[in-house]
Motif scaffolding. Sequence first.
Motif, PDB file in Angstrom:
ATOM      1  N   THR A 132       0.844  -1.196   0.000  1.00 31.85           N
ATOM      2  CA  THR A 132       0.000   0.000   0.000  1.00 31.85           C
ATOM      3  C   THR A 132       0.879   1.245   0.000  1.00 31.85           C
ATOM      4  O   THR A 132       2.083   1.165   0.245  1.00 31.85           O
ATOM      5  N   SER A 133       0.248   2.380  -0.243  1.00 30.97           N
ATOM      6  CA  SER A 133       1.000   3.640  -0.245  1.00 30.97           C
ATOM      7  C   SER A 133       0.820   4.317   1.106  1.00 30.97           C
ATOM      8  O   SER A 133      -0.114   4.016   1.855  1.00 30.97           O
ATOM      9  N   PHE A 134       1.696   5.264   1.380  1.00 34.12           N
ATOM     10  CA  PHE A 134       1.612   6.024   2.632  1.00 34.12           C
ATOM     11  C   PHE A 134       0.230   6.698   2.737  1.00 34.12           C
ATOM     12  O   PHE A 134      -0.423   6.651   3.778  1.00 34.12           O
ATOM     13  N   THR A 135      -0.204   7.295   1.629  1.00 37.75           N
ATOM     14  CA  THR A 135      -1.493   8.007   1.635  1.00 37.75           C
ATOM     15  C   THR A 135      -2.628   7.056   2.000  1.00 37.75           C
ATOM     16  O   THR A 135      -3.489   7.379   2.825  1.00 37.75           O
ATOM     17  N   ARG A 141      10.344  13.380  -0.015  1.00 38.86           N
ATOM     18  CA  ARG A 141       9.305  14.085   0.763  1.00 38.86           C
ATOM     19  C   ARG A 141       9.408  13.770   2.247  1.00 38.86           C
ATOM     20  O   ARG A 141       9.796  12.674   2.636  1.00 38.86           O
ATOM     21  N   ARG A 169       6.979  12.979   5.071  1.00 42.00           N
ATOM     22  CA  ARG A 169       5.583  12.531   5.125  1.00 42.00           C
ATOM     23  C   ARG A 169       5.015  12.850   6.504  1.00 42.00           C
ATOM     24  O   ARG A 169       5.592  12.466   7.532  1.00 42.00           O
ATOM     25  N   GLU A 202      10.942  10.094   2.914  1.00 38.94           N
ATOM     26  CA  GLU A 202      10.978   9.090   1.840  1.00 38.94           C
ATOM     27  C   GLU A 202      11.662   9.670   0.612  1.00 38.94           C
ATOM     28  O   GLU A 202      11.289  10.746   0.142  1.00 38.94           O
ATOM     29  N   SER A 207      -0.366  14.568  -4.590  1.00 42.20           N
ATOM     30  CA  SER A 207      -0.064  14.179  -3.214  1.00 42.20           C
ATOM     31  C   SER A 207       0.333  12.710  -3.065  1.00 42.20           C
ATOM     32  O   SER A 207       0.828  12.312  -2.017  1.00 42.20           O
ATOM     33  N   SER A 208       0.084  11.879  -4.105  1.00 43.64           N
ATOM     34  CA  SER A 208       0.413  10.461  -3.957  1.00 43.64           C
ATOM     35  C   SER A 208       1.178   9.942  -5.165  1.00 43.64           C
ATOM     36  O   SER A 208       0.707  10.008  -6.313  1.00 43.64           O
ATOM     37  N   LEU A 209       2.360   9.402  -4.906  1.00 41.83           N
ATOM     38  CA  LEU A 209       3.170   8.833  -5.984  1.00 41.83           C
ATOM     39  C   LEU A 209       2.452   7.634  -6.606  1.00 41.83           C
ATOM     40  O   LEU A 209       2.383   7.500  -7.833  1.00 41.83           O
ATOM     41  N   TYR A 210       1.890   6.756  -5.745  1.00 41.52           N
ATOM     42  CA  TYR A 210       1.246   5.553  -6.277  1.00 41.52           C
ATOM     43  C   TYR A 210      -0.005   5.900  -7.089  1.00 41.52           C
ATOM     44  O   TYR A 210      -0.304   5.248  -8.081  1.00 41.52           O
ATOM     45  N   ALA A 211      -0.720   6.951  -6.678  1.00 42.40           N
ATOM     46  CA  ALA A 211      -1.902   7.365  -7.451  1.00 42.40           C
ATOM     47  C   ALA A 211      -1.452   7.856  -8.824  1.00 42.40           C
ATOM     48  O   ALA A 211      -2.080   7.555  -9.844  1.00 42.40           O
ATOM     49  N   ARG A 253      12.586   0.013  -0.181  1.00 44.50           N
ATOM     50  CA  ARG A 253      11.569  -0.746  -0.927  1.00 44.50           C
ATOM     51  C   ARG A 253      11.933  -0.754  -2.413  1.00 44.50           C
ATOM     52  O   ARG A 253      12.158   0.297  -3.006  1.00 44.50           O
ATOM     53  N   GLU A 294      10.217   1.152  -8.804  1.00 48.61           N
ATOM     54  CA  GLU A 294      10.480   2.106  -7.722  1.00 48.61           C
ATOM     55  C   GLU A 294      11.621   1.614  -6.848  1.00 48.61           C
ATOM     56  O   GLU A 294      11.691   0.440  -6.501  1.00 48.61           O
ATOM     57  N   THR A 307      12.947   3.045  -3.306  1.00 45.90           N
ATOM     58  CA  THR A 307      12.717   4.087  -2.302  1.00 45.90           C
ATOM     59  C   THR A 307      13.490   3.798  -1.028  1.00 45.90           C
ATOM     60  O   THR A 307      13.425   2.687  -0.502  1.00 45.90           O
ATOM     61  N   TYR A 316      12.073   6.150   8.957  1.00 43.74           N
ATOM     62  CA  TYR A 316      10.852   6.295   9.754  1.00 43.74           C
ATOM     63  C   TYR A 316      11.215   6.583  11.198  1.00 43.74           C
ATOM     64  O   TYR A 316      12.236   6.095  11.691  1.00 43.74           O
TER      65      TYR A 316
HETATM   66  C1  GLP Z   1       5.048   3.975   1.145  1.00 38.34           C
HETATM   67  C2  GLP Z   1       6.319   3.316   0.661  1.00 38.34           C
HETATM   68  C3  GLP Z   1       7.045   4.062  -0.421  1.00 38.34           C
HETATM   69  C4  GLP Z   1       6.090   4.556  -1.485  1.00 38.34           C
HETATM   70  C5  GLP Z   1       5.011   5.383  -0.834  1.00 38.34           C
HETATM   71  C6  GLP Z   1       4.016   5.912  -1.844  1.00 38.34           C
HETATM   72  O1  GLP Z   1       5.273   4.885   2.151  1.00 38.34           O
HETATM   73  N1  GLP Z   1       7.240   3.068   1.768  1.00 38.34           N
HETATM   74  O2  GLP Z   1       7.988   3.178  -0.998  1.00 38.34           O
HETATM   75  O3  GLP Z   1       6.800   5.330  -2.421  1.00 38.34           O
HETATM   76  O4  GLP Z   1       4.308   4.596   0.107  1.00 38.34           O
HETATM   77  O5  GLP Z   1       3.114   6.730  -1.125  1.00 38.34           O
HETATM   78  P1  GLP Z   1       2.193   7.824  -1.768  1.00 38.34           P
HETATM   79  O6  GLP Z   1       1.422   7.153  -2.879  1.00 38.34           O
HETATM   80  O7  GLP Z   1       1.329   8.289  -0.647  1.00 38.34           O
HETATM   81  O8  GLP Z   1       3.073   8.913  -2.306  1.00 38.34           O
END
Ligand code: GLP
Length: 260
Positions: A100-103, A146, A148, A158, A175-179, A221, A232, A234, A238
């Motif tokens: 999952t993503s941080f968001t 960023r 977070r 991150e 705001s979200s890399l995964y989005a 990751r 990715e 990363t 934390y």
């Molecule tokens: C997590 C992972 C990161 C990833 C991030 C994406 O925190 N540890 O590897 O890049 O989520 O988060 P977001 O989509 O909120 O930017």
Amino acid sequence: MSDAADQIFATLKQSSQSGAPLYLQLRKSIEDAVNRGLIGPGDALPSERDIATKADISRVTVRKAVQDLVKGGILVQRHGSGTFVAPRMERVEQSLSRLTSFTEDMARRGMAVRSAWLDRGLYAPSPDEMMVLGLSSSELVARVSRLRIANDTPLAIERASLSASALPDPAGIGSSLYAALELTGNRPVRAVQRISAANLGDADARLLEVPPGVAGLHIERISYLASGKVIEFTRSIYRGDAYDFVAELRLTGPSEEGRP
Ligand code: GLP
């Protein structure tokens, strides 16, 4: 806080026969008071001078005890306004089996997420980035770094690297890399994550609003697309006091032993 303070320092006077150095006794009295809830997050401590008078010890001794507690994250000092009990960190429990993503992680907990940009742009790749992302020296890497922040508390730093062909405009991710990756069909479906202990250096500690040297988690990751291509790379730091990573373990049958 004055009643509580009087209790803390009265306890110190009673126990001052124990033989332990006075600053350790004071440190323990304050720590006990925090653990027992006599003084809570955000409460102000009396001034050094007041503590010294109440406990009948020198200001140097008080300063040493307070500095130890600041280093340990029990107290925080704000220039010009004094010393306070540190805000209590609500630990985030994070499954290690879901990609999952941080968001998404924070939204599921009802926490408000935001990020502060540390860096974003296209660069010549480092040797590490070339190796992990399979880039040649003539290709570019997109970096997205960023801080977070969840519910106004900085939780992680991150630093993500992706090939520029997958993320040609790192400034445009929102705001979200995964989005953003999802929109172009580049959201990872699998990842390998390595977690190790780290003591936070000055710069990272300052960003995460913790004292330098406290425990943190270094997380790397590497994520893959369904095709097996790395998308990715990363590297994150934390806060050690904010995260519990949880892994579910299952007993494997003899037929599954030895499988990766
Ligand atoms: C997590 C992972 C990161 C990833 C991030 C994406 O925190 N540890 O590897 O890049 O989520 O988060 P977001 O989509 O909120 O930017």
